[in-house]
Design a protein around this motif. Structure first.
Motif, PDB file in Angstrom:
ATOM      1  N   ALA B 206       0.835  -1.197   0.000  1.00 36.39           N
ATOM      2  CA  ALA B 206       0.000   0.000   0.000  1.00 36.39           C
ATOM      3  C   ALA B 206       0.871   1.248   0.000  1.00 36.39           C
ATOM      4  O   ALA B 206       0.614   2.199  -0.748  1.00 36.39           O
ATOM      5  N   SER B 209       2.890   1.378  -3.515  1.00 41.18           N
ATOM      6  CA  SER B 209       2.074   1.623  -4.700  1.00 41.18           C
ATOM      7  C   SER B 209       1.494   3.032  -4.670  1.00 41.18           C
ATOM      8  O   SER B 209       1.428   3.701  -5.700  1.00 41.18           O
ATOM      9  N   THR B 210       1.095   3.510  -3.482  1.00 43.02           N
ATOM     10  CA  THR B 210       0.561   4.866  -3.410  1.00 43.02           C
ATOM     11  C   THR B 210       1.654   5.883  -3.705  1.00 43.02           C
ATOM     12  O   THR B 210       1.464   6.808  -4.497  1.00 43.02           O
ATOM     13  N   THR B 213       2.784   5.877  -7.556  1.00 40.98           N
ATOM     14  CA  THR B 213       1.839   6.469  -8.511  1.00 40.98           C
ATOM     15  C   THR B 213       1.709   7.967  -8.273  1.00 40.98           C
ATOM     16  O   THR B 213       1.601   8.739  -9.219  1.00 40.98           O
ATOM     17  N   TYR B 214       1.756   8.375  -7.008  1.00 38.25           N
ATOM     18  CA  TYR B 214       1.580   9.793  -6.734  1.00 38.25           C
ATOM     19  C   TYR B 214       2.772  10.593  -7.255  1.00 38.25           C
ATOM     20  O   TYR B 214       2.601  11.593  -7.968  1.00 38.25           O
ATOM     21  N   SER B 302      -3.380   9.982 -10.948  1.00 32.77           N
ATOM     22  CA  SER B 302      -2.729  11.063 -10.201  1.00 32.77           C
ATOM     23  C   SER B 302      -2.431  12.230 -11.115  1.00 32.77           C
ATOM     24  O   SER B 302      -2.571  13.395 -10.730  1.00 32.77           O
ATOM     25  N   LEU B 348      -5.088  11.329  -1.505  1.00 29.57           N
ATOM     26  CA  LEU B 348      -3.930  10.480  -1.264  1.00 29.57           C
ATOM     27  C   LEU B 348      -4.248   9.425  -0.206  1.00 29.57           C
ATOM     28  O   LEU B 348      -3.959   8.239  -0.378  1.00 29.57           O
ATOM     29  N   GLN B 351      -6.509   6.882  -1.624  1.00 25.60           N
ATOM     30  CA  GLN B 351      -5.804   5.958  -2.519  1.00 25.60           C
ATOM     31  C   GLN B 351      -5.053   4.913  -1.712  1.00 25.60           C
ATOM     32  O   GLN B 351      -5.008   3.745  -2.080  1.00 25.60           O
ATOM     33  N   PHE B 352      -4.466   5.350  -0.612  1.00 25.25           N
ATOM     34  CA  PHE B 352      -3.754   4.413   0.254  1.00 25.25           C
ATOM     35  C   PHE B 352      -4.717   3.346   0.765  1.00 25.25           C
ATOM     36  O   PHE B 352      -4.452   2.143   0.672  1.00 25.25           O
ATOM     37  N   ASN B 355      -5.637   1.021  -1.991  1.00 25.81           N
ATOM     38  CA  ASN B 355      -4.600   0.075  -2.368  1.00 25.81           C
ATOM     39  C   ASN B 355      -4.527  -1.110  -1.415  1.00 25.81           C
ATOM     40  O   ASN B 355      -4.178  -2.210  -1.820  1.00 25.81           O
ATOM     41  N   ASN B 358      -6.700  -3.471  -2.956  1.00 30.50           N
ATOM     42  CA  ASN B 358      -6.619  -3.518  -4.421  1.00 30.50           C
ATOM     43  C   ASN B 358      -6.656  -4.961  -4.931  1.00 30.50           C
ATOM     44  O   ASN B 358      -5.640  -5.564  -5.248  1.00 30.50           O
TER      45      ASN B 358
END
Lengths: 281, 433
Positions: B206, B209-210, B213-214, B302, B348, B351-352, B355, B358
């Motif tokens: 998590a 990946s966060t 991508t950010y 993002s 953000l 998204q965390f 994930n 996910n």
């Protein structure tokens, strides 16, 4: 001065190079699968990206084969997607309009509840929903999927939609109310037309759902004639991935192309939809 | 005069609708009476069995009588039927309370000498003043049956012994076992080893990946937004393509591309004289692969988000910085970055949280594999959610899966509630009037 221009030229060149590499990376998988779908033979392996010969056999096979009922699945998916989109968007709008425009007891509690419920891992509820559908004799029907997708819509969409509706000034409502409009008139004549970008965003996400849901649909739809595209495609991959790659590629292209075009076409609205929830953050 | 409200309320307590009829609201009264009749009919048939079912979960196992199996109680069906009946009971009680309150309040109006509303007037009143509540009924029912009921059911499962191979109906009964499942999960060596292993990877995944991508999205957005870059719209459209392709398709395609034997990626590495990598079959490289592919899918999102924020930064802030003699880097650090971070922080965090759950990425790409020998039914790339899926649908360890599900839920709920409570849209939602 020339030193500064030189630096700028270097900076731009480097940027363009990075952008070009990233652009290739973004498009390559799509290109690879599209070209793969035109390649003769069945294998995943190919010496070159461009096939040596082009063939439409794989597309023909999708619609004529006795084990792949592609046309039927397409119609099933379309039907489920359209119905669940209409009902789902309607329910989401109702919910978000009510929580955005009215102040009532339990309102904040209701909002927090919707938020928390959305966090639950979906599979665990799938088993219960499966048993519930069995109880109501809805297994292996499209109606079951439509109901479940539509009922789930408010959970996912309410927050984004509420964020958007919050930005429509409330003075508009009040002015209309003074002119004697009822709540329903305000909703249908003022709120609905103003939230068109929001509606498009919600409709699209809701519409795409059934095209890509392979888990729940697989659980509910037992007979092959009732399958949706996602179930069929997933079945194709999980049963004979390496032996029949090219047919899978053709199927993948037929599903992805309309959705991708739709997304790119509506890109502007999507950006508005994505950011309207966030910008208030 | 007080006797009017007392009587109306009492009548409505005795049976729904009587109070309304006493108040001369006949249509409403008859509607309530019908609901009552239907309710009584339903509960006489079901309520006793529901209470029995909820406490015992069935008590006749499948029996062998004269060489034939006679089906006994199916604990899980009994459980869900009981749960549904209890939910209907809840709705019924809510309607009942509403009915009593309505009779009471109308009677007060009558005491004050007002004429009670006719049916048409009542409807108009609801549309004008109780619009939100009336509006919300339909979605609320959907949520009750398709979200709350399943969640309750799942929470209940965690406290039973519903699990293969010994407690699977219809052959065997299921019983309540209290917190035993949770105890097993953290104290039995085999389970706790898997659980903490998978949990660790879930958190690493998590975070990585966060972050990737950010940062990637930020980089791309800034690249495109630079002064002097031409065809900004075109670049954006091209780079947004991975987001537009349905994940089901793109991930399955990726799985083929990373195929160690025949996939094109290893093929190209071969052209450069490099040996192929075991992208999906080696525990370490499989983890690298999922992160890489996740970047491919996640960076466009993002990017869109950050480009949206960039357009909202007021120009005069940059001008002010320029007047103060700020360099390009300083402008970025002092103006751009704080603005972006400030407006995207809630996204953000979401998204965390997203994930952590996910599912698609792992399930479609690696299916959690490669398998780790000493794990209980989990592989090296399995997240808690995909492990949950395997426990449920492949292994039928329902009670253990439910316990894991509850734990995932707690983790994610903490994040999102914290996040939601601190956003402006919660605190200052009445800002725009």
């Amino acid at each position: 001065m020339s030193g500064r221009q030189g630096r700028k030229a270097v900076r731009l060149t480097v940027s363009y190079i990075i952008l070009i590499i990233m652009a290739i990376g973004s498009i390559y998988p799509a290109l690879w699968v599209i070209l793969g779908s035109f390649r003769p033979g069945k294998s995943l392996y190919s010496k070159t990206l461009l096939p040596e010969a082009f063939t439409l056999d794989h597309y023909r096979e999708l619609f004529t084969s006795s084990s792949i009922l592609f046309g039927q699945w397409y119609m099933n998916t379309l039907k489920i997607a359209v119905c669940s989109m209409i009902i789902g968007v309607f329910l989401t709008l109702l919910t978000s309009y009510a929580v955005s425009r009215f102040r009532f007891k339990w309102r904040k509690t209701a909002l927090s509840t919707v938020l928390i419920l959305g966090m639950f891992p979906g599979f665990m509820s799938m088993i219960a929903i499966y048993l519930l559908l069995k109880e109501w004799h809805l297994l292996d029907t499209h109606l079951a999927l439509i109901i479940v997708y539509a009922a789930g819509a408010p959970l996912g969409g309410t927050f984004i939609a509420k964020g958007f509706l919050d930005t429509i000034p409330r003075t508009l409502d009040e002015a209309a109310k003074i002119d004697g409009a009822s709540n329903w008139t305000i909703f249908s004549r003022i709120i609905l037309p103003l939230s068109r970008p929001m509606l498009t965003y919600m409709a699209l996400t809701q519409f795409v759902g059934p095209w890509v849901d392979y888990i729940f649909a697989r659980l509910v739809l037992r007979t092959k004639e009732n399958w949706t595209l996602a179930v069929g495609l997933f079945d194709m991959v999980s049963t004979n991935q390496n032996t029949n790659f090219t047919t899978f590629a053709a199927g993948a292209v037929l599903i992805a192309v309309p959705i991708t075009i739709l997304f790119i076409f509506l890109q502007r609205l999507l950006v508005d939809g994505l950011t309207s929830g966030a910008s208030k953050g | 005069m007080n006797r009017l409200r007392g009587k109306a309320a009492l009548l409505s307590i005795i049976s729904m609708g009587l109070g309304q009829i006493y108040n001369r609201q006949f249509i409403k009264g008859i509607l309530f009476l019908l609901i009552e009749a239907f309710g009584i009919y339903y509960f006489i048939n079901n309520l006793g069995r529901a209470l029995w079912g909820m406490t015992s979960l069935g008590d006749t196992p499948r029996l062998l009588v004269k060489g034939k199996w006679i089906d006994g109680d199916h604990s899980i069906f009994i459980m869900i039927q009981s749960l549904i009946t209890l939910l209907f009971l809840l709705i019924f009680i809510v309607v009942y309370v509403m009915n009593v309150r309505d009779a009471y309040h109308t009677a007060i109006k009558r005491e004050n000498g007002q004429v009670p509303n006719s049916f048409a007037k009542s409807v108009k009143y609801v549309m004008d003043y109780k619009f939100a509540q009336a509006f919300l009924t339909l979605p609320a029912l959907g949520i009750l049956f398709f979200t709350i009921m399943p969640i309750l059911f799942m929470i209940m499962l965690a406290f039973t012994n519903y699990s293969a191979p010994n407690h699977i109906p219809p052959a065997k009964l299921v019983d309540w076992v209290g917190f035993q499942t949770f105890k097993d999960l953290v104290s039995l060596k085999t389970w706790s080893h898997t659980f903490f292993g998978v949990l660790t990877w879930t958190i690493i995944w998590a975070v990585l990946s966060t972050a990737t991508t950010y940062l990637g999205g930020l980089l791309v957005a800034l690249l495109i937004n630079q002064q002097g870059i031409k065809f900004k719209g075109m670049w954006r459209t091209i780079l947004v393509i991975p987001y537009a392709i349905p994940q089901l398709i793109s991930l399955l395609v990726m799985r083929n591309m990373f195929n160690g034997q025949f996939g094109p990626i290893n093929q190209y590495l071969g052209y450069f004289g490099l040996g192929g990598l075991p992208w999906l079959t080696d525990p370490f490289w499989a983890k690298v692969t999922v992160i890489l592919v996740n970047m491919w899918v996640g960076i466009p999102v993002s990017m869109i988000l950050i480009m949206g924020v960039l357009t909202t930064i007021p120009k005069d802030m940059y001008e002010a910085a320029e007047v103060d003699g700020a360099s390009a880097y300083q402008k970025f650090r002092i103006v751009t970055l704080p603005m972006i971070l400030f407006s995207t922080a809630p996204t953000l965090i979401m998204q965390f949280a997203g994930n952590i759950n996910n599912f698609n990425m792992i399930f479609l790409l690696t299916n959690g594999n490669p398998v780790v020998g000493d794990y209980q039914y989990a592989g090296a790339t399995d997240l808690l959610v995909t492990w949950l899926y395997k426990l449920t649908l492949d292994q039928n360890k329902y009670n253990m899966a439910s316990a894991v599900g509850i734990i995932i839920f707690l983790i994610i709920a903490i994040f999102s509630i914290y996040n939601y409570r601190r956003t402006k849209s919660f605190k200052e939602e009445d800002m725009i009037q």
